[in-house]
Design a protein around this motif. Structure first.
Motif, PDB file in Angstrom:
ATOM      1  N   ALA A  92       7.422  15.520   9.840  1.00 14.12           N
ATOM      2  CA  ALA A  92       7.222  16.273   8.431  1.00 14.12           C
ATOM      3  C   ALA A  92       8.274  17.208   8.090  1.00 14.12           C
ATOM      4  O   ALA A  92       7.707  18.280   7.647  1.00 14.12           O
ATOM      5  CB  ALA A  92       5.746  17.041   8.839  1.00 14.12           C
ATOM      6  N   THR A  93       9.423  16.707   8.117  1.00  8.78           N
ATOM      7  CA  THR A  93      10.346  17.640   7.399  1.00  8.78           C
ATOM      8  C   THR A  93      10.722  17.213   6.173  1.00  8.78           C
ATOM      9  O   THR A  93      10.665  16.229   5.685  1.00  8.78           O
ATOM     10  CB  THR A  93      11.346  17.785   8.321  1.00  8.78           C
ATOM     11  N   PRO A  94      11.400  18.058   5.144  1.00  7.74           N
ATOM     12  CA  PRO A  94      11.546  19.465   5.479  1.00  7.74           C
ATOM     13  C   PRO A  94      10.453  20.337   5.875  1.00  7.74           C
ATOM     14  O   PRO A  94       9.262  20.116   5.234  1.00  7.74           O
ATOM     15  CB  PRO A  94      12.669  20.083   4.287  1.00  7.74           C
ATOM     16  N   ASP A  95      10.704  21.353   6.675  1.00  5.45           N
ATOM     17  CA  ASP A  95       9.406  22.090   7.031  1.00  5.45           C
ATOM     18  C   ASP A  95       9.790  23.593   6.740  1.00  5.45           C
ATOM     19  O   ASP A  95      10.851  24.155   7.002  1.00  5.45           O
ATOM     20  CB  ASP A  95       8.935  21.677   8.355  1.00  5.45           C
ATOM     21  N   ILE A  96       8.820  24.380   6.803  1.00  5.37           N
ATOM     22  CA  ILE A  96       8.675  25.857   6.470  1.00  5.37           C
ATOM     23  C   ILE A  96       9.224  26.529   7.928  1.00  5.37           C
ATOM     24  O   ILE A  96       9.939  27.590   7.648  1.00  5.37           O
ATOM     25  CB  ILE A  96       7.550  26.197   5.992  1.00  5.37           C
ATOM     26  N   CYS A  97       8.912  26.100   9.175  1.00  8.23           N
ATOM     27  CA  CYS A  97       9.626  26.568  10.356  1.00  8.23           C
ATOM     28  C   CYS A  97      10.923  26.746  10.213  1.00  8.23           C
ATOM     29  O   CYS A  97      11.647  27.892  10.024  1.00  8.23           O
ATOM     30  CB  CYS A  97       9.024  25.978  11.479  1.00  8.23           C
ATOM     31  N   ASN A  98      11.491  25.605   9.805  1.00  6.09           N
ATOM     32  CA  ASN A  98      13.131  25.502   9.755  1.00  6.09           C
ATOM     33  C   ASN A  98      13.551  26.471   8.638  1.00  6.09           C
ATOM     34  O   ASN A  98      14.699  26.841   8.754  1.00  6.09           O
ATOM     35  CB  ASN A  98      13.288  24.102   9.794  1.00  6.09           C
ATOM     36  N   ALA A 115       5.122  21.829   5.002  1.00  5.31           N
ATOM     37  CA  ALA A 115       6.335  20.806   4.628  1.00  5.31           C
ATOM     38  C   ALA A 115       6.338  20.356   3.248  1.00  5.31           C
ATOM     39  O   ALA A 115       5.584  20.397   2.402  1.00  5.31           O
ATOM     40  CB  ALA A 115       5.842  19.341   5.462  1.00  5.31           C
ATOM     41  N   TRP A 116       7.674  20.410   2.841  1.00  6.30           N
ATOM     42  CA  TRP A 116       7.949  19.988   1.518  1.00  6.30           C
ATOM     43  C   TRP A 116       8.915  18.762   1.335  1.00  6.30           C
ATOM     44  O   TRP A 116       9.482  18.404   2.119  1.00  6.30           O
ATOM     45  CB  TRP A 116       8.747  21.490   0.821  1.00  6.30           C
ATOM     46  N   THR A 117       8.658  18.352   0.072  1.00  7.41           N
ATOM     47  CA  THR A 117       9.944  17.340  -0.375  1.00  7.41           C
ATOM     48  C   THR A 117      11.001  18.175  -0.823  1.00  7.41           C
ATOM     49  O   THR A 117      11.128  19.305  -1.278  1.00  7.41           O
ATOM     50  CB  THR A 117       9.412  16.298  -1.347  1.00  7.41           C
ATOM     51  N   PHE A 134       7.267  32.201   9.489  1.00 15.21           N
ATOM     52  CA  PHE A 134       8.623  32.155   9.937  1.00 15.21           C
ATOM     53  C   PHE A 134       9.458  32.478   8.424  1.00 15.21           C
ATOM     54  O   PHE A 134      10.551  33.075   8.537  1.00 15.21           O
ATOM     55  CB  PHE A 134       9.151  30.626  10.287  1.00 15.21           C
ATOM     56  N   MET A 135       8.852  31.935   7.388  1.00 15.08           N
ATOM     57  CA  MET A 135       9.368  32.388   6.235  1.00 15.08           C
ATOM     58  C   MET A 135       9.362  33.949   5.691  1.00 15.08           C
ATOM     59  O   MET A 135      10.124  34.391   5.071  1.00 15.08           O
ATOM     60  CB  MET A 135       8.580  31.487   4.906  1.00 15.08           C
ATOM     61  N   VAL A 136       8.291  34.362   6.427  1.00 20.05           N
ATOM     62  CA  VAL A 136       8.082  35.820   6.010  1.00 20.05           C
ATOM     63  C   VAL A 136       9.297  36.791   6.777  1.00 20.05           C
ATOM     64  O   VAL A 136       9.898  37.498   6.137  1.00 20.05           O
ATOM     65  CB  VAL A 136       6.743  36.521   6.842  1.00 20.05           C
ATOM     66  N   LEU A 137       9.774  36.132   7.871  1.00 19.09           N
ATOM     67  CA  LEU A 137      11.017  36.716   8.573  1.00 19.09           C
ATOM     68  C   LEU A 137      12.048  36.354   7.785  1.00 19.09           C
ATOM     69  O   LEU A 137      13.059  37.288   7.502  1.00 19.09           O
ATOM     70  CB  LEU A 137      11.057  36.142   9.883  1.00 19.09           C
ATOM     71  N   GLY A 138      12.166  35.196   6.999  1.00 13.84           N
ATOM     72  CA  GLY A 138      13.481  34.942   6.347  1.00 13.84           C
ATOM     73  C   GLY A 138      13.380  35.723   5.269  1.00 13.84           C
ATOM     74  O   GLY A 138      14.655  36.102   4.852  1.00 13.84           O
ATOM     75  N   MET A 139      12.350  35.816   4.504  1.00 11.11           N
ATOM     76  CA  MET A 139      12.324  37.012   3.249  1.00 11.11           C
ATOM     77  C   MET A 139      12.845  38.434   3.672  1.00 11.11           C
ATOM     78  O   MET A 139      13.577  38.816   2.904  1.00 11.11           O
ATOM     79  CB  MET A 139      10.898  36.919   2.814  1.00 11.11           C
ATOM     80  N   SER A 165      -1.786  28.401  13.937  1.00 10.86           N
ATOM     81  CA  SER A 165      -1.889  26.883  14.078  1.00 10.86           C
ATOM     82  C   SER A 165      -0.593  26.437  13.630  1.00 10.86           C
ATOM     83  O   SER A 165       0.061  26.905  12.526  1.00 10.86           O
ATOM     84  CB  SER A 165      -3.080  26.104  13.530  1.00 10.86           C
ATOM     85  N   ALA A 166      -0.153  25.326  13.864  1.00  6.12           N
ATOM     86  CA  ALA A 166       0.906  24.374  13.157  1.00  6.12           C
ATOM     87  C   ALA A 166       2.234  24.821  13.179  1.00  6.12           C
ATOM     88  O   ALA A 166       3.130  24.654  12.610  1.00  6.12           O
ATOM     89  CB  ALA A 166       0.584  24.002  11.711  1.00  6.12           C
ATOM     90  N   GLY A 167       2.595  25.618  14.510  1.00  7.03           N
ATOM     91  CA  GLY A 167       3.737  26.148  14.544  1.00  7.03           C
ATOM     92  C   GLY A 167       4.776  25.098  15.303  1.00  7.03           C
ATOM     93  O   GLY A 167       5.917  24.867  14.971  1.00  7.03           O
ATOM     94  N   ALA A 168       4.356  24.143  16.333  1.00 10.31           N
ATOM     95  CA  ALA A 168       4.851  23.081  16.778  1.00 10.31           C
ATOM     96  C   ALA A 168       4.842  22.114  15.920  1.00 10.31           C
ATOM     97  O   ALA A 168       3.766  21.512  15.828  1.00 10.31           O
ATOM     98  CB  ALA A 168       4.389  22.840  18.222  1.00 10.31           C
ATOM     99  N   LEU A 169       5.658  21.767  15.476  1.00  4.92           N
ATOM    100  CA  LEU A 169       6.030  20.354  14.575  1.00  4.92           C
ATOM    101  C   LEU A 169       5.508  19.450  14.856  1.00  4.92           C
ATOM    102  O   LEU A 169       5.009  18.271  13.981  1.00  4.92           O
ATOM    103  CB  LEU A 169       7.323  20.392  13.984  1.00  4.92           C
ATOM    104  N   ASP A 170       5.392  18.957  16.364  1.00  7.12           N
ATOM    105  CA  ASP A 170       5.134  17.634  16.706  1.00  7.12           C
ATOM    106  C   ASP A 170       3.528  17.677  17.393  1.00  7.12           C
ATOM    107  O   ASP A 170       3.236  16.793  18.147  1.00  7.12           O
ATOM    108  CB  ASP A 170       6.030  17.120  17.921  1.00  7.12           C
ATOM    109  N   CYS A 171       2.911  18.654  17.061  1.00  9.68           N
ATOM    110  CA  CYS A 171       1.664  18.620  17.266  1.00  9.68           C
ATOM    111  C   CYS A 171       0.656  19.235  16.297  1.00  9.68           C
ATOM    112  O   CYS A 171       0.913  19.385  15.178  1.00  9.68           O
ATOM    113  CB  CYS A 171       1.521  20.000  18.406  1.00  9.68           C
ATOM    114  N   GLN A 172      -0.781  18.835  16.476  1.00 12.90           N
ATOM    115  CA  GLN A 172      -1.570  19.348  15.674  1.00 12.90           C
ATOM    116  C   GLN A 172      -2.669  20.012  16.310  1.00 12.90           C
ATOM    117  O   GLN A 172      -3.839  19.605  16.893  1.00 12.90           O
ATOM    118  CB  GLN A 172      -2.440  17.941  15.134  1.00 12.90           C
ATOM    119  N   SER A 173      -2.179  21.414  16.661  1.00 14.43           N
ATOM    120  CA  SER A 173      -3.165  22.139  17.438  1.00 14.43           C
ATOM    121  C   SER A 173      -2.916  23.640  17.202  1.00 14.43           C
ATOM    122  O   SER A 173      -2.284  24.298  16.377  1.00 14.43           O
ATOM    123  CB  SER A 173      -2.691  21.576  18.852  1.00 14.43           C
ATOM    124  N   ILE A 174      -3.829  24.408  17.836  1.00 15.17           N
ATOM    125  CA  ILE A 174      -3.625  25.923  17.827  1.00 15.17           C
ATOM    126  C   ILE A 174      -2.423  26.221  18.836  1.00 15.17           C
ATOM    127  O   ILE A 174      -2.594  25.571  20.151  1.00 15.17           O
ATOM    128  CB  ILE A 174      -4.972  26.555  17.998  1.00 15.17           C
TER     129      ILE A 174
END
Length: 672
Positions: A371-377, A426-428, A443-448, A482-491
Motif C-alpha cells: 500500500a505504497t506510497p505511504d506516510i511512514c516512508n 497511503a496515497w496515490t 512519522f510525518m509529524v517528525l518530518g514536519m 495502529s498501522a505502523g507496520a505496513l505489512d500488518c493490520q494490527s495494533i
C-alpha cells in the motif's frame, strides 16, 4: 503515592472510603478432564495464601499448595481476582489492547474464541501473565513473579462477568487455549501443562496484585509500569561497546550497498530465497521443512531487489550514517556514495512533492507493494532529507536539493491535511489518499518538525501541532497505536516512536509542559511492549545456545508475537525524558532496551548461524520467544533466530549513537 490496605481478600485504596477495588477469590484447581474445582472442596490439596504489602499499591501473594493425600495429584492452579468496579478498558501487554479492534480474524481478538476464554502463556507478555482492568477511577492488575521458575511458568486470562466486572486469572503452569496463536493469522491446537505433586509434596507460587488510580485516563498501565520498574530488575550488562556497535553498523551498511539500474542503493536485507514464503505465512509446515533441508532455499544473499526510503529498509538513514562516518574518518569516496543515494531519491520527486517510496517501483511495477506510497516512508523521507542537509551544511557542503525535497513534501501535507484523518496512511502519486486509517501519520509529524528546524517556517510547526493534537485525542490518549507496520493490520508499538520524539521536540520548541506529558504517554505505551524479565528456555533453545535474553526486548505487534531490536530507536527519547523529568526510570528503561538490541549481531568474520555465514554487523529481524513463528515448521521451537538480516536494525542503533553528539542526550552507557 497511594497505598493499598487489605482485609482478608478485600483490597482498598487508602482514600477510597473503604470501598473495595478488587477481591481475591477462593483458590481453584483444574484437573485433567475434570473441569474446575474449588480448593475448599478438594480434599487432596491444601492451599495457604500469604499477603505481603509491598507499598505503592502493590500486594505480593505467596501461595503454598500441599498434597495431603497418600497418592500423586495432577492439577493446574488458578489464582483469581475480581474487580469491584466496572472496567471500561482492559489490557494483556503485547497481546490484547482492549480487544484488538480492527485486527484480522485469526489473531487474538476480544476475550473469547468459539465461546471459550483466551488463555495466553506468560512468555508472550512483557510482564509475565499480566492482565490489567481500568476505568476513570481505578485500575487493577495481576501478574506472576520471576523469583523462581515455578512462579514464572504461568498463563493468564480475562473473563467479563454478567455485571460488567472482570475476573483476572493466573494459571500455573503454562496453558494456551482454546487455540495457540502459532503464526501470522494462524491458529493451531491448544497447549497444556500440569503439575504433579507426590504425597506430602509442596509447591509455592508468587504473584502480585496491584491497584491504583490511573495516572491519566486510560493509562493505568503507566502506574503499573512505574511499579514494575521497581519489582523487576531492568539492569543488565551490555555485550558490545558503543564503538563496536557503531563500527559493526557501518560494516553492514556498506554490505547493503547495491548497484541498481545505474544507481547506488541500500538493499532491504540479506535473506534466504525461502524468506518471502515464510514471511507471508504462505507455505505449509511440511513444505517449509522440506525446503529448509535444501541449500538452494537456505542460502543467504541479496535476492530481493527492494530499496526503500524509510520503514524496513531505512535507505536514507543508513546512508546518512555512512556520511557521518565518512566525514569523521575523512573518507571522501564513502561520503560521495552516501550523498549520491540521497540525490537519486531527490531526483525522483514530483512537482507536487510526492514520490514512490520504493525505488525499484520506478522500474518494476509488481514488487513489494505494501500500500505504497505511504506516510511512514514520507515521514522518514522528509526527516532524513532535513537531517542530511543539516549534517552536510555543518561540514561545509551545501545541498539545497535535499532541503527542497523536505519542503515540497511537507508543503503537500500541509495543504492536504485532513481534519478527519490527519495525514492518513497511503496515497496515490497524484495526491489522493486511498488509505486514511491508522496512527502511522506520526512519522510525518517528525518530518514536519525536522523541516521546520531547517527552514524556520512556522507553517510546519503549526501543522505538526495540529496533527499531534489529532493523533493524541483519537488514538494515543486511548492507549492505542495502529498501522505502523505496513505489512500488518494490527495494533503495534512502532507507531508510538515518532510521538515520543516529536512531543519532546514540541516541548523544546514551545516550552509547553503538555508536550512533555504527551511524550511520557507515548513512551509508556511503547514500553508496555517491553520485556521486564528473562523468559525460561531449555538447553536446546537457540536463545540458550547463543546467549540471548529477552529482558529489554520489545514485542512487535498483536499480529506478530516476536521480539525485535526496535527499542534501540526509542533510546534517545527515553534518555531525554529522564533529562527533562528527572525520573531515572526512563534511563533504566533506555539502558535495558539498548542492551537487548545489541544481542545477536554477527561480530566475527565467517560467524555462522544455522550453518550460514552472516555478513559482519548483521542481525536477524526477529527473536522468536514464544509458541509463534513464521520461520519454523512447528511453533514448539521457542527461542530461535530467523535468517532475515534486516537493514533497519543497524540503522536505528547508529542513529541513537549519532544522537550522543548532542549534549542533552549524552549518556555514559552509550559513549563511543
Amino acid at each position: 503515592m497511594l497505598s493499598v490496605k487489605h482485609d482478608n481478600d478485600k483490597f482498598i485504596l487508602d482514600d477510597c472510603d473503604k470501598d473495595a477495588v478488587c477481591h481475591i477469590l477462593p483458590a481453584k484447581f483444574e484437573l485433567i478432564g475434570g473441569g474446575e474445582i474449588d480448593a475448599d472442596k478438594f480434599e487432596e490439596l491444601n492451599v495457604n495464601d500469604t499477603y505481603i504489602d509491598e507499598g505503592d499499591g502493590l500486594i505480593k501473594v505467596v501461595r503454598v499448595i500441599e498434597n495431603v493425600s497418600e497418592s500423586d495429584v495432577t492439577f493446574r492452579d488458578i489464582f483469581e481476582v475480581k474487580t469491584a468496579f466496572v472496567p471500561s478498558r482492559y489490557l494483556i501487554p503485547c497481546v490484547n489492547y482492549n480487544g484488538n479492534d480492527g485486527c484480522r480474524e485469526n489473531t487474538p481478538i476480544g476475550l473469547e474464541r468459539d465461546g471459550k476464554p483466551w488463555i495466553f502463556a506468560y512468555d508472550r507478555m512483557g510482564i509475565p501473565s499480566c492482565s490489567l482492568c481500568e476505568n476513570k477511577g481505578f485500575g487493577t492488575a495481576i501478574f506472576a513473579s520471576d523469583c523462581d521458575s515455578d512462579s514464572l511458568r504461568s498463563a493468564c486470562s480475562l473473563i467479563k462477568n454478567e455485571d460488567g466486572t472482570f475476573t483476572q486469572r493466573i494459571f500455573h503452569p503454562v496453558v494456551e487455549a482454546p487455540y495457540t496463536y502459532s503464526s501470522k493469522n494462524i491458529l493451531t491446537e491448544r497447549y497444556d501443562e500440569y503439575i504433579t505433586l507426590g504425597a506430602g509434596e509442596k509447591i509455592e507460587f508468587t504473584m502480585y496484585v496491584f491497584a491504583c488510580k490511573p495516572m491519566y485516563e486510560n493509562y493505568a498501565a503507566a502506574n503499573l509500569l512505574d511499579r514494575a520498574a521497581e519489582v523487576f530488575n531492568l539492569e543488565r550488562d551490555v555485550c558490545l561497546s558503543p564503538k563496536e556497535v557503531w563500527d559493526l553498523g557501518i560494516q553492514y551498511a556498506k554490505a547493503l550497498l547495491y548497484d541498481y539500474k545505474g544507481h547506488k542503493m541500500i538493499i532491504t536485507h540479506y535473506a534466504p530465497r525461502l524468506f518471502r514464503s515464510q514471511h507471508g505465512a504462505a507455505i505449509t509446515g511440511e513444505e517449509m521443512a522440506r525446503r529448509l533441508a535444501d541449500p538452494y532455499y537456505t542460502e543467504i544473499g541479496c535476492f530481493d531487489e527492494r530499496f526503500e526510503m524509510g520503514w524496513a529498509d531505512q535507505g536514507l538513514l543508513n546512508s546518512r550514517m555512512l556520511a557521518a562516518d565518512a566525514i569523521e574518518r575523512g573518507d571522501k569516496e564513502k561520503l560521495d556514495i552516501a550523498i549520491g543515494i540521497f540525490e537519486s531519491w531527490a531526483d525522483k520527486q514530483q512537482d507536487n512533492g510526492l514520490i514512490r517510496t520504493q525505488f525499484q517501483q520506478y522500474f518494476e511495477t509488481e514488487t513489494y507493494d505494501f500500500a505504497t506510497p505511504d506516510i511512514c516512508n514520507f515521514g522518514w523521507g522528509a526527516a532524513e532529507m532535513s537531517r542530511m542537509y543539516t549534517l552536510l551544511k555543518e561540514n561545509g557542503i551545501d545541498k539545497p536539493k535535499f532541503k527542497e525535497f523536505a519542503v515540497k513534501l511537507c508543503d503537500f501535507f500541509c495543504e492536504n491535511y485532513s481534519n478527519k484523518f490527519a495525514f492518513g496512511k497511503a496515497w496515490t502519486l497524484d495526491g489522493e489518499c486511498v488509505m486514511p486509517n491508522g496512527t502511522i501519520g506520526g512519522f510525518m509529524v517528525l518530518g514536519m518538525l525536522e523541516t521546520y528546524r531547517i527552514t524556520g517556517d512556522k507553517k510546519y510547526l503549526e501543522t505538526a501541532i495540529k496533527a499531534s493534537d489529532f493523533y493524541f485525542e483519537r488514538d494515543i490518549d486511548k492507549f492505542i497505536c495502529s498501522a505502523g507496520a505496513l505489512d500488518c493490520q494490527s495494533i503495534d508499538k512502532e507507531t508510538a516512536y515518532p510521538f515520543i520524539n516529536s512531543s519532546i521536540m514540541l516541548f523544546e520548541e514551545t516550552g509547553e509542559n503538555k508536550y512533555l506529558e504527551r511524550a511520557k504517554k507515548a513512551a509508556y505505551y511503547f514500553f508496555s511492549w517491553a520485556f521486564h524479565y528473562d523468559v525460561l528456555y531449555g538447553e536446546d533453545s537457540e536463545f540458550t545456545q547463543y546467549g540471548y535474553s529477552t529482558k529489554g526486548g520489545t514485542s512487535v505487534s498483536t499480529e506478530h508475537h516476536t521480539i525485535d531490536s526496535w527499542g534501540s530507536a526509542a533510546v534517545t527519547g527515553f534518555l531525554l525524558l529522564a533529562h527533562y523529568t528527572g525520573d531515572e526510570r526512563w534511563r533504566k528503561r533506555a539502558h535495558a532496551m539498548w542492551a537487548n538490541a545489541i544481542q545477536g549481531i554477527a561480530t566475527e568474520e565467517k560467524r555462522t548461524f544455522h550453518g550460514q555465514v552472516r555478513p559482519l554487523g548483521s542481525q536477524n529481524e526477529g527473536f522468536f520467544h514464544c509458541r509463534w513463528t513464521k520461520y519454523r515448521p512447528t511453533c514448539e521451537e521457542r527461542g530461535h533466530y530467523n535468517d532475515c538480516l534486516c537493514a533497519w536494525a543497524g540503522a536505528y542503533r547508529m542513529m541513537t549513537l549519532f544522537d550522543q553528539k548532542n549534549d542533552r542526550v549524552k549518556d555514559k552507557f552509550l559513549e563511543r
